[in-house]
Write an enzyme that holds these catalytic residues in place. Structure first.
Site, PDB file in Angstrom:
ATOM      1  N   ARG A  23       0.827  -1.214   0.000  1.00 47.83           N
ATOM      2  CA  ARG A  23       0.000   0.000   0.000  1.00 47.83           C
ATOM      3  C   ARG A  23       0.857   1.258   0.000  1.00 47.83           C
ATOM      4  NH1 ARG A  23      -3.529  -0.552   5.007  1.00 47.83           N
ATOM      5  NH2 ARG A  23      -1.573  -1.434   5.756  1.00 47.83           N
ATOM      6  N   ASN A  41      -6.037  -3.050   1.960  1.00 50.50           N
ATOM      7  CA  ASN A  41      -5.955  -4.494   2.152  1.00 50.50           C
ATOM      8  C   ASN A  41      -7.364  -5.046   2.299  1.00 50.50           C
ATOM      9  OD1 ASN A  41      -3.162  -4.608   2.156  1.00 50.50           O
ATOM     10  ND2 ASN A  41      -2.987  -4.570   4.378  1.00 50.50           N
TER      11      ASN A  41
END
Length: 95
Positions: A23, A41
């Site tokens: 990320r 996620n």
């Protein structure tokens, strides 16, 4: 950039994509490439991302993710979405 030059794409990434900095790699690359959107996620181990900008910049973002040291993408699901007007920045979402 003209609005007609922008595209928005939605991705699901599978593989070793969680607990490897995915990320934040996406965030840093998106910021450098002037892309907008978000990444998060999922509970099933995948990562979901929407990204908006010019196609060549999105391709460079994907290239950086593929070449990142710990990330191992084994599958990508992608679809094109309508461009979101006025979106600013790229953010990390989720748990």
């Amino acid at each position: 950039m003209l609005m007609g030059d922008k595209v928005r794409k939605h991705f699901y990434f599978s593989g070793r994509v969680q607990e490897v900095g995915f990320r934040y790699q996406a965030k840093y690359a998106a910021d450098e490439l002037n892309l907008t959107g978000w990444v998060c996620n999922l509970y099933d181990g995948r990562v979901e991302m929407e990204v908006q900008g010019r196609d060549p910049a999105i391709d460079r973002l994907l290239g950086r993710l593929y070449s990142a040291k710990w990330i191992r993408i084994t599958d990508i699901e992608m679809k094109v979405l309508p461009v979101k007007q006025g979106e600013k920045g790229f953010r990390v979402r989720g748990y």
